[in-house]
Design an enzyme around this catalytic site. Sequence first.
Site, PDB file in Angstrom:
ATOM      1  N   ASP A  65      22.264 -19.977   8.086  1.00 35.80           N
ATOM      2  CA  ASP A  65      22.803 -21.067   8.913  1.00 35.80           C
ATOM      3  C   ASP A  65      23.765 -21.578   8.137  1.00 35.80           C
ATOM      4  O   ASP A  65      24.854 -21.958   8.771  1.00 35.80           O
ATOM      5  CB  ASP A  65      21.723 -22.116   8.785  1.00 35.80           C
ATOM      6  CG  ASP A  65      20.302 -21.867   9.568  1.00 35.80           C
ATOM      7  OD1 ASP A  65      19.046 -21.891   9.087  1.00 35.80           O
ATOM      8  OD2 ASP A  65      20.568 -21.692  10.798  1.00 35.80           O
ATOM      9  N   GLY A  75      10.123 -14.085  10.126  1.00 36.94           N
ATOM     10  CA  GLY A  75      10.509 -12.972  10.735  1.00 36.94           C
ATOM     11  C   GLY A  75       9.637 -11.825  10.518  1.00 36.94           C
ATOM     12  O   GLY A  75       9.272 -10.886  11.738  1.00 36.94           O
ATOM     13  N   HIS A 135      17.532 -21.334  15.475  1.00 34.64           N
ATOM     14  CA  HIS A 135      17.586 -22.419  14.934  1.00 34.64           C
ATOM     15  C   HIS A 135      18.665 -23.283  15.190  1.00 34.64           C
ATOM     16  O   HIS A 135      19.864 -22.689  15.402  1.00 34.64           O
ATOM     17  CB  HIS A 135      17.588 -22.319  13.482  1.00 34.64           C
ATOM     18  CG  HIS A 135      17.489 -23.632  12.552  1.00 34.64           C
ATOM     19  ND1 HIS A 135      16.702 -24.707  13.143  1.00 34.64           N
ATOM     20  CD2 HIS A 135      17.877 -24.164  11.632  1.00 34.64           C
ATOM     21  CE1 HIS A 135      16.690 -25.875  12.248  1.00 34.64           C
ATOM     22  NE2 HIS A 135      17.619 -25.419  11.315  1.00 34.64           N
ATOM     23  N   ARG A 195      28.249  -7.040   8.675  1.00 33.71           N
ATOM     24  CA  ARG A 195      29.479  -7.025   8.064  1.00 33.71           C
ATOM     25  C   ARG A 195      29.566  -5.614   7.197  1.00 33.71           C
ATOM     26  O   ARG A 195      28.283  -4.875   6.800  1.00 33.71           O
ATOM     27  CB  ARG A 195      29.823  -7.864   6.897  1.00 33.71           C
ATOM     28  CG  ARG A 195      28.752  -8.248   5.818  1.00 33.71           C
ATOM     29  CD  ARG A 195      28.862  -9.519   4.932  1.00 33.71           C
ATOM     30  NE  ARG A 195      27.776  -9.795   4.235  1.00 33.71           N
ATOM     31  CZ  ARG A 195      27.844 -10.902   3.337  1.00 33.71           C
ATOM     32  NH1 ARG A 195      28.759 -11.600   3.089  1.00 33.71           N
ATOM     33  NH2 ARG A 195      26.645 -11.022   2.915  1.00 33.71           N
ATOM     34  N   SER A 228      27.297  -4.379   4.404  1.00 38.18           N
ATOM     35  CA  SER A 228      25.898  -4.810   4.533  1.00 38.18           C
ATOM     36  C   SER A 228      24.963  -3.884   3.744  1.00 38.18           C
ATOM     37  O   SER A 228      25.163  -2.635   4.125  1.00 38.18           O
ATOM     38  CB  SER A 228      25.891  -5.175   5.925  1.00 38.18           C
ATOM     39  OG  SER A 228      23.974  -5.462   5.895  1.00 38.18           O
TER      40      SER A 228
END
Length: 332
Positions: A83, A134, A108, A48, A51
Amino acid sequence: MAKVYYDHDADLQFLKGKKIAVLGYGSQGHAQALNLKESGIDVVVGLRKDSSSWEKAESAGLEVRIVPEACAAADIIQVLLPDEIQGRVYAEEIEPYLEEGKALMFSHGFNIHFNQIVPPKNVDVFMVAPKSPGHLVRRMYEEGKGVPALIAVYQDYTGKTRDLALAYAKGIGSTRAGVFETTFKEETETDLFGEQAVLCGGLTELIKAGFDTLVDAGYAPEMAYFECLHEIKLIVDLIYEGGLGMMRYSISNTAEYGDYSRGPRVITEETRKEMKKILSEIQNGEFAREWMLENQANRPAFNAVKKRERELLIEQVGAEIRQMMPWLKKNK
Ligand SMILES: NC(=O)C1=CN([C@@H]2O[C@H](COP(=O)(O)OP(=O)(O)OC[C@H]3O[C@@H](n4cnc5c(N)ncnc54)[C@H](OP(=O)(O)O)[C@@H]3O)[C@@H](O)[C@H]2O)C=CC1
Ligand SMILES: CC(=O)[C@](C)(O)C(=O)O
């Protein structure tokens, strides 16, 4: 034993000429985008506009665009957003650009498995899920190694989805370590169970209970920290390298007897019953529903989890010890 895929089973050629949009530049996003780029893959990071990661990604030499533009330009869209917001961002900023023959992928299975995202039938949908945080995905790649990953194919419109998944896994370095095939259901339910009952939730409570027991009995917090937190890594490393047998071979006979005779009194039948309940709440969708509602209500319970006094003591003692023993600090 399920088949394990390695470098020789995967062909980066399936990604040649394709642009991959990695949405998000957080724990997984930064690692996967940088690894793919260094594997010679054409990557664009989708973020975005405001960010905090935008500049960091650009200064790492990556192309960065807002999510809709990245999705419009990409052949494969990897959704590495939190998520709990993937469903909303998908509807508003991804789906309009998911043309026939493109691929949608995840690390995921939560949003596909719990129907937060329902993709069109004319695209490939797959997963490449590193079984690792990560930052380790990146560190191991830079060291010429990799972390194991799971792949899963949810929808195979082009007939090449598994090839794409294996090529992607190779691009992030995971086929150096080994890749297993699973399903979105199995990855989602086992990953949620692991992070709730064993890895994060369960382990944190075990550490806190041990630390509290020793500190409440009058022992120095440093002693409690070393015994109930610091040594966990050393013991788990032995189990990781050679199984429970190697750990028990390496510890003293006294410790091994303590393990057999007192361990089952800590993880009791009650604990096992609770683990089964946690799993059933995942399988019946109760956890997913609770987590999505929690976010829609702006996280009242999540934000109310105040660090208990004693947790702050654990963090403080740990920081002091890492200060005194720099070798304990993680390599950057
Ligand atoms: N953490 C891990 O190690 C693992 C994570 N996964 C999975 O990987 C996926 C990503 O998780 P993780 O890397 O931890 O996520 P992080 O929270 O670390 O990163 C999320 C990224 O998404 C960006 N973001 C947040 N909101 C938006 C938005 N509305 N639009 C665009 N970008 C946004 C954030 O940037 P900003 O806020 O600056 O906009 C950030 O770059 C999840 O599906 C997770 O389950 C799988 C295996 C392990
Ligand atoms: C690292 C990992 O896979 C976790 C703990 O399940 C996660 O961060 O989602």
